[in-house]
Design an enzyme around this catalytic site. Structure first.
Site, PDB file in Angstrom:
ATOM      1  N   ASP A  50       0.844  -1.200   0.000  1.00 56.65           N
ATOM      2  CA  ASP A  50       0.000   0.000   0.000  1.00 56.65           C
ATOM      3  C   ASP A  50       0.882   1.255   0.000  1.00 56.65           C
ATOM      4  O   ASP A  50       1.732   1.420   0.870  1.00 56.65           O
ATOM      5  CB  ASP A  50      -0.871   0.012   1.262  1.00 56.65           C
ATOM      6  N   LYS A  80      -2.878   5.889  -4.260  1.00 49.71           N
ATOM      7  CA  LYS A  80      -4.030   6.774  -3.962  1.00 49.71           C
ATOM      8  C   LYS A  80      -3.899   8.123  -4.641  1.00 49.71           C
ATOM      9  O   LYS A  80      -2.788   8.638  -4.811  1.00 49.71           O
ATOM     10  CB  LYS A  80      -4.151   6.970  -2.446  1.00 49.71           C
TER      11      LYS A  80
HETATM   12  N1  LIG Z   1      -5.730   6.061   3.588  1.00 53.37           N
HETATM   13  C1  LIG Z   1      -5.222   6.796   4.533  1.00 53.37           C
HETATM   14  O1  LIG Z   1      -5.631   7.954   4.758  1.00 53.37           O
HETATM   15  C2  LIG Z   1      -4.136   6.225   5.397  1.00 53.37           C
HETATM   16  C3  LIG Z   1      -3.773   6.896   6.581  1.00 53.37           C
HETATM   17  C4  LIG Z   1      -2.786   6.309   7.384  1.00 53.37           C
HETATM   18  C5  LIG Z   1      -2.188   5.112   7.004  1.00 53.37           C
HETATM   19  N2  LIG Z   1      -2.541   4.508   5.814  1.00 53.37           N
HETATM   20  C6  LIG Z   1      -1.882   3.242   5.372  1.00 53.37           C
HETATM   21  O2  LIG Z   1      -1.964   2.274   6.422  1.00 53.37           O
HETATM   22  C7  LIG Z   1      -0.663   1.826   6.771  1.00 53.37           C
HETATM   23  C8  LIG Z   1      -0.579   1.427   8.228  1.00 53.37           C
HETATM   24  O3  LIG Z   1      -0.951   2.472   9.100  1.00 53.37           O
HETATM   25  P1  LIG Z   1       0.097   3.305   9.987  1.00 53.37           P
HETATM   26  O4  LIG Z   1       1.425   3.307   9.333  1.00 53.37           O
HETATM   27  O5  LIG Z   1      -0.569   4.606  10.278  1.00 53.37           O
HETATM   28  O6  LIG Z   1       0.147   2.539  11.396  1.00 53.37           O
HETATM   29  P2  LIG Z   1       0.233   1.029  11.928  1.00 53.37           P
HETATM   30  O7  LIG Z   1       0.475   0.072  10.835  1.00 53.37           O
HETATM   31  O8  LIG Z   1      -0.951   0.851  12.804  1.00 53.37           O
HETATM   32  O9  LIG Z   1       1.505   1.113  12.894  1.00 53.37           O
HETATM   33  C9  LIG Z   1       2.808   1.316  12.413  1.00 53.37           C
HETATM   34  C10 LIG Z   1       3.755   1.394  13.602  1.00 53.37           C
HETATM   35  O10 LIG Z   1       3.774   0.144  14.288  1.00 53.37           O
HETATM   36  C11 LIG Z   1       5.129  -0.325  14.407  1.00 53.37           C
HETATM   37  N3  LIG Z   1       5.037  -1.791  14.295  1.00 53.37           N
HETATM   38  C12 LIG Z   1       4.712  -2.518  13.202  1.00 53.37           C
HETATM   39  N4  LIG Z   1       4.667  -3.820  13.482  1.00 53.37           N
HETATM   40  C13 LIG Z   1       4.982  -3.951  14.794  1.00 53.37           C
HETATM   41  C14 LIG Z   1       5.098  -5.059  15.659  1.00 53.37           C
HETATM   42  N5  LIG Z   1       4.856  -6.303  15.232  1.00 53.37           N
HETATM   43  N6  LIG Z   1       5.465  -4.825  16.961  1.00 53.37           N
HETATM   44  C15 LIG Z   1       5.688  -3.562  17.390  1.00 53.37           C
HETATM   45  N7  LIG Z   1       5.575  -2.461  16.609  1.00 53.37           N
HETATM   46  C16 LIG Z   1       5.221  -2.657  15.316  1.00 53.37           C
HETATM   47  C17 LIG Z   1       5.861   0.329  13.267  1.00 53.37           C
HETATM   48  O11 LIG Z   1       7.244   0.444  13.566  1.00 53.37           O
HETATM   49  P3  LIG Z   1       8.426   0.570  12.452  1.00 53.37           P
HETATM   50  O12 LIG Z   1       7.848   1.261  11.262  1.00 53.37           O
HETATM   51  O13 LIG Z   1       9.469   1.355  13.172  1.00 53.37           O
HETATM   52  O14 LIG Z   1       8.880  -0.801  12.109  1.00 53.37           O
HETATM   53  C18 LIG Z   1       5.188   1.684  13.201  1.00 53.37           C
HETATM   54  O15 LIG Z   1       5.717   2.565  14.189  1.00 53.37           O
HETATM   55  C19 LIG Z   1       0.206   3.046   6.403  1.00 53.37           C
HETATM   56  O16 LIG Z   1       1.580   2.751   6.382  1.00 53.37           O
HETATM   57  C20 LIG Z   1      -0.392   3.414   5.077  1.00 53.37           C
HETATM   58  O17 LIG Z   1       0.041   2.520   4.054  1.00 53.37           O
HETATM   59  C21 LIG Z   1      -3.529   5.039   5.030  1.00 53.37           C
END
Ligand SMILES: NC(=O)c1ccc[n+]([C@@H]2O[C@H](COP(=O)([O-])OP(=O)(O)OC[C@H]3O[C@@H](n4cnc5c(N)ncnc54)[C@H](OP(=O)(O)O)[C@@H]3O)[C@@H](O)[C@H]2O)c1
Length: 276
Positions: A50, A80
């Site tokens: 993504d 997107k």
């Molecule tokens: N459509 C939208 O408006 C929108 C908005 C936000 C996000 N997104 C998409 O959704 C994806 C995921 O959401 P997000 O990045 O906001 O947050 P998330 O996936 O909920 O959390 C990411 C965080 O969790 C940590 N992490 C990952 N796996 C872990 C584990 N097994 N144990 C401990 N910590 C862990 C990561 O650390 P490290 O990175 O340091 O490894 C990072 O700090 C985004 O990357 C993006 O592609 C879309």
């Protein structure tokens, strides 16, 4: 390249396209760290990546895919449309930039990133055109509330295949999920780990302990067991592997319910409910 772990199961979207139920998020993954994360993920068995023009990493995502050796047609790529690119002509131009960045001639899924007021109908008509041209195998939306989805009845010929929204145990958008499911719109969770802000939650850890799993794995299992696609982001190899390793255990109905009541209706990202 053969996957080290096993691949995630897939769901069939309303237009017949198969989408993996777990993928790699890349928001804030930049440069070599992003290339490496994508390469590791594909090596582990991920088949969904993504990204977005707004993440400034589409070229790095492309490199990660190329360096993984996994053929393009085995990777489900989502990108997107940005807020500044809404409107019929701008949408047509924006996908060309994304396709060029990703060095591909089609996306598996193209999403409207945010329900920008006034321009949604024109933008969606352009998305439908891109779908008909085969530049996107599926089209969908992101951050759309029930109201934004209902409004589409007035202008959409093609129903969005996916709605990608913030969703995790502390923001259990049950009504929105149920609405999407009833309309045949696949629900996709972003920030499925609540941005790692609640990994110390006692309930998640107690349930994880019973299954010899981490709180992160319990959250992802809860979301996929609810029928959602989840896209956890990580740049750490062990966490990338850990997050995919959720398809060999099952939460009981009682455990699912204990997680569901953690809901605090709290957005960690922007809340689209106020968007007219
Ligand atoms: N459509 C939208 O408006 C929108 C908005 C936000 C996000 N997104 C998409 O959704 C994806 C995921 O959401 P997000 O990045 O906001 O947050 P998330 O996936 O909920 O959390 C990411 C965080 O969790 C940590 N992490 C990952 N796996 C872990 C584990 N097994 N144990 C401990 N910590 C862990 C990561 O650390 P490290 O990175 O340091 O490894 C990072 O700090 C985004 O990357 C993006 O592609 C879309």
């Amino acid at each position: 390249m053969a996957a080290k772990g096993s691949e995630a199961p897939t769901v069939r979207l309303s237009n017949g396209l198969e989408m993996p139920v777990l993928g790699l998020g890349t928001y804030r993954s930049r440069g070599e760290e992003c290339v490496q994360a994508v390469r590791w993920a594909l090596g582990e068995g991920y088949r969904l990546i993504d990204t977005s023009l707004a993440y400034w990493n589409e070229p790095e995502v492309a490199r990660g895919i190329e360096e993984s050796g996994v053929p393009r047609d085995q990777v489900f790529i989502t990108s997107k449309l940005e807020n500044d690119d809404h409107g019929y002509d701008s949408t047509q131009a924006a996908i060309e930039r994304t396709l060029s960045n990703l060095r591909t001639d089609y996306l598996d899924l193209y999403l409207i990133h945010w329900p920008v007021s006034d321009l949604r109908a024109d933008t969606w008509r352009a998305m439908e055109e891109l779908y008909r041209q085969g530049k996107a195998k599926a089209i969908g939306v992101s951050n759309y509330t029930i109201r934004h989805l209902r409004e589409m009845k007035d202008y959409a010929e093609v129903t969005p295949a996916v709605n990608q929204c913030e969703f995790h145990p502390f923001l259990y958008q049950r009504e929105l999920l149920d609405y999407c499911t009833a309309k045949g719109i696949q629900f996709e969770c972003y920030s499925p780990l609540a941005k790692a802000s609640r990994l110390d939650d006692p309930t998640l850890n107690e349930i994880g302990h019973a299954h010899e799993r981490t709180a992160a794995q319990v959250m992802l299992r809860w979301e996929t067991q609810l029928g959602c696609v989840a896209i956890p982001k990580s740049v750490h190899r062990e966490w990338i592997a850990e997050n995919l390793s959720i398809f060999d255990f099952e939460l009981s109905a009682e455990e699912m319910e204990r997680i569901s009541v953690l809901d605090e209706d709290r957005h960690l990202d922007w809340d689209p409910r106020s968007v007219e």
